[in-house]
Design a protein around this motif. Structure first.
Motif, PDB file in Angstrom:
ATOM      1  N   ALA A  13       1.681  -1.327  10.221  1.00 23.25           N
ATOM      2  CA  ALA A  13       1.680  -1.323  11.495  1.00 23.25           C
ATOM      3  C   ALA A  13       0.808  -0.862  12.583  1.00 23.25           C
ATOM      4  CB  ALA A  13       3.315  -0.735  12.115  1.00 23.25           C
ATOM      5  N   TYR A  14       0.030   0.068  12.364  1.00 21.20           N
ATOM      6  CA  TYR A  14      -1.039   0.781  12.834  1.00 21.20           C
ATOM      7  C   TYR A  14      -1.963  -0.504  12.910  1.00 21.20           C
ATOM      8  CZ  TYR A  14      -4.606   4.031  14.305  1.00 21.20           C
ATOM      9  OH  TYR A  14      -5.884   4.507  14.766  1.00 21.20           O
ATOM     10  N   TYR A  15      -2.272  -0.989  11.796  1.00 20.30           N
ATOM     11  CA  TYR A  15      -3.389  -1.967  11.611  1.00 20.30           C
ATOM     12  C   TYR A  15      -3.254  -3.010  12.458  1.00 20.30           C
ATOM     13  CZ  TYR A  15      -6.535  -5.491   9.947  1.00 20.30           C
ATOM     14  OH  TYR A  15      -7.334  -6.684   9.959  1.00 20.30           O
ATOM     15  N   ASP A  16      -2.078  -3.477  12.479  1.00 18.67           N
ATOM     16  CA  ASP A  16      -1.498  -4.945  13.472  1.00 18.67           C
ATOM     17  C   ASP A  16      -1.672  -4.375  14.598  1.00 18.67           C
ATOM     18  OD1 ASP A  16      -0.888  -6.038  10.848  1.00 18.67           O
ATOM     19  OD2 ASP A  16       1.504  -5.816  11.182  1.00 18.67           O
ATOM     20  N   ILE A  17      -1.765  -3.036  15.131  1.00 15.08           N
ATOM     21  CA  ILE A  17      -1.572  -2.702  16.526  1.00 15.08           C
ATOM     22  C   ILE A  17      -3.024  -2.741  16.927  1.00 15.08           C
ATOM     23  CG2 ILE A  17      -1.535  -1.104  18.142  1.00 15.08           C
ATOM     24  CD1 ILE A  17       1.604  -0.653  16.756  1.00 15.08           C
ATOM     25  N   THR A  18      -3.717  -1.824  16.283  1.00 14.72           N
ATOM     26  CA  THR A  18      -5.351  -1.592  16.574  1.00 14.72           C
ATOM     27  C   THR A  18      -6.208  -2.380  15.933  1.00 14.72           C
ATOM     28  OG1 THR A  18      -5.424   0.129  14.745  1.00 14.72           O
ATOM     29  CG2 THR A  18      -4.168   0.898  16.673  1.00 14.72           C
ATOM     30  N   GLY A  19      -6.051  -2.802  14.674  1.00 15.93           N
ATOM     31  CA  GLY A  19      -7.063  -3.463  13.902  1.00 15.93           C
ATOM     32  C   GLY A  19      -7.859  -2.467  12.910  1.00 15.93           C
ATOM     33  N   LEU A  20      -7.425  -1.102  12.971  1.00 15.61           N
ATOM     34  CA  LEU A  20      -8.079  -0.057  12.228  1.00 15.61           C
ATOM     35  C   LEU A  20      -7.431   0.021  10.802  1.00 15.61           C
ATOM     36  CD1 LEU A  20      -8.889   2.360  15.201  1.00 15.61           C
ATOM     37  CD2 LEU A  20     -10.512   0.818  13.987  1.00 15.61           C
ATOM     38  N   HIS A  21      -8.292   0.176   9.934  1.00 14.15           N
ATOM     39  CA  HIS A  21      -7.525   0.496   8.675  1.00 14.15           C
ATOM     40  C   HIS A  21      -7.312   2.161   8.480  1.00 14.15           C
ATOM     41  CE1 HIS A  21      -8.237  -3.263   7.004  1.00 14.15           C
ATOM     42  NE2 HIS A  21      -9.033  -3.281   7.744  1.00 14.15           N
ATOM     43  N   SER A  22      -6.150   2.420   7.816  1.00 14.66           N
ATOM     44  CA  SER A  22      -5.919   3.562   7.365  1.00 14.66           C
ATOM     45  C   SER A  22      -5.532   3.526   5.659  1.00 14.66           C
ATOM     46  CB  SER A  22      -4.764   4.207   8.162  1.00 14.66           C
ATOM     47  OG  SER A  22      -4.890   4.198   9.565  1.00 14.66           O
ATOM     48  N   TYR A  23      -5.616   5.032   5.265  1.00 16.65           N
ATOM     49  CA  TYR A  23      -4.928   4.977   3.718  1.00 16.65           C
ATOM     50  C   TYR A  23      -4.411   6.468   3.549  1.00 16.65           C
ATOM     51  CZ  TYR A  23      -9.765   7.079   3.528  1.00 16.65           C
ATOM     52  OH  TYR A  23     -10.862   7.774   3.774  1.00 16.65           O
ATOM     53  N   PHE A  24      -3.759   6.509   2.730  1.00 19.48           N
ATOM     54  CA  PHE A  24      -2.937   7.477   2.532  1.00 19.48           C
ATOM     55  C   PHE A  24      -3.255   8.517   1.167  1.00 19.48           C
ATOM     56  CE2 PHE A  24       1.202   9.900   0.837  1.00 19.48           C
ATOM     57  CZ  PHE A  24       1.273  10.864   1.593  1.00 19.48           C
ATOM     58  N   ILE A  25      -3.684   9.716   1.359  1.00 24.41           N
ATOM     59  CA  ILE A  25      -4.085  10.421   0.264  1.00 24.41           C
ATOM     60  C   ILE A  25      -3.198  11.689  -0.194  1.00 24.41           C
ATOM     61  CG2 ILE A  25      -5.897  11.985  -0.597  1.00 24.41           C
ATOM     62  CD1 ILE A  25      -7.932  10.476   1.314  1.00 24.41           C
ATOM     63  N   GLN A  26      -2.618  11.798  -1.458  1.00 18.17           N
ATOM     64  CA  GLN A  26      -1.868  12.708  -1.917  1.00 18.17           C
ATOM     65  C   GLN A  26      -2.269  13.923  -2.381  1.00 18.17           C
ATOM     66  OE1 GLN A  26       1.320   9.773  -3.373  1.00 18.17           O
ATOM     67  NE2 GLN A  26       2.614  11.382  -3.004  1.00 18.17           N
ATOM     68  N   SER A  27      -3.748  13.988  -2.826  1.00 17.93           N
ATOM     69  CA  SER A  27      -4.189  14.997  -3.519  1.00 17.93           C
ATOM     70  C   SER A  27      -5.800  14.709  -3.563  1.00 17.93           C
ATOM     71  CB  SER A  27      -3.916  15.084  -5.083  1.00 17.93           C
ATOM     72  OG  SER A  27      -4.459  14.260  -5.815  1.00 17.93           O
ATOM     73  N   LYS A  28      -6.330  15.843  -3.773  1.00 13.58           N
ATOM     74  CA  LYS A  28      -7.683  15.652  -3.868  1.00 13.58           C
ATOM     75  C   LYS A  28      -8.272  14.877  -4.552  1.00 13.58           C
ATOM     76  CE  LYS A  28      -8.461  20.421  -1.585  1.00 13.58           C
ATOM     77  NZ  LYS A  28      -9.192  21.591  -1.696  1.00 13.58           N
TER      78      LYS A  28
END
Length: 134
Positions: A13-28
């Motif tokens: 949803a964030y990408y659809d709104i802003t065009g910016l990519h994100s990713y989720f990291i659970q550990s180092k």
């Protein structure tokens, strides 16, 4: 897992709104595999082993700070992009959403100098140089 699906939906949803990519990291340990930025700028820089190493170090630092402080971290990465990391905890799922960077208006205005600086720093031929030689 419902929690991870919810996080993925938020990122989409964030990408659809802003065009910016994100990713989720659970550990180092996930950080070295997290180079999911799909923007051209990051892809070009990450062809340099030195740039990739600095990217990973910057991500580890801000991932850690976000988790420890439990607050959003806004920072400038090693290449000057403005990025942010958001700590997330949903039930037993803990991690950080990293959102890809944007450049400042000043960097746009000084883009030729900035590109040449980064190309020199990472021993890469700049895209600008390729274009001017044609």
């Amino acid at each position: 897992m419902k929690e991870l699906q919810a996080i993925d939906k938020v990122i989409e949803a964030y990408y659809d709104i802003t065009g910016l990519h994100s990713y989720f990291i659970q550990s180092k340990n996930d950080i070295t595999d997290s180079a999911k930025e799909r923007n051209f700028f990051c892809k070009c820089l990450k062809t340099s082993a030195s740039a990739l190493k600095q990217c990973d170090e910057c991500t580890v630092e801000n991932y850690t700070m976000a988790l420890e402080s439990k607050k959003v971290q806004t920072y400038s990465c090693h290449a000057g992009l403005v990025k942010w990391s958001v700590p997330v905890r949903i039930n037993e799922v803990t991690g950080v959403i990293i959102s890809e960077g944007v450049i400042s208006k000043r960097q746009v205005e000084e883009s030729e100098d900035w590109i040449n600086y980064l190309a020199e720093k990472y021993n890469k031929r700049s895209h600008f140089e390729d274009l001017t030689e044609r």
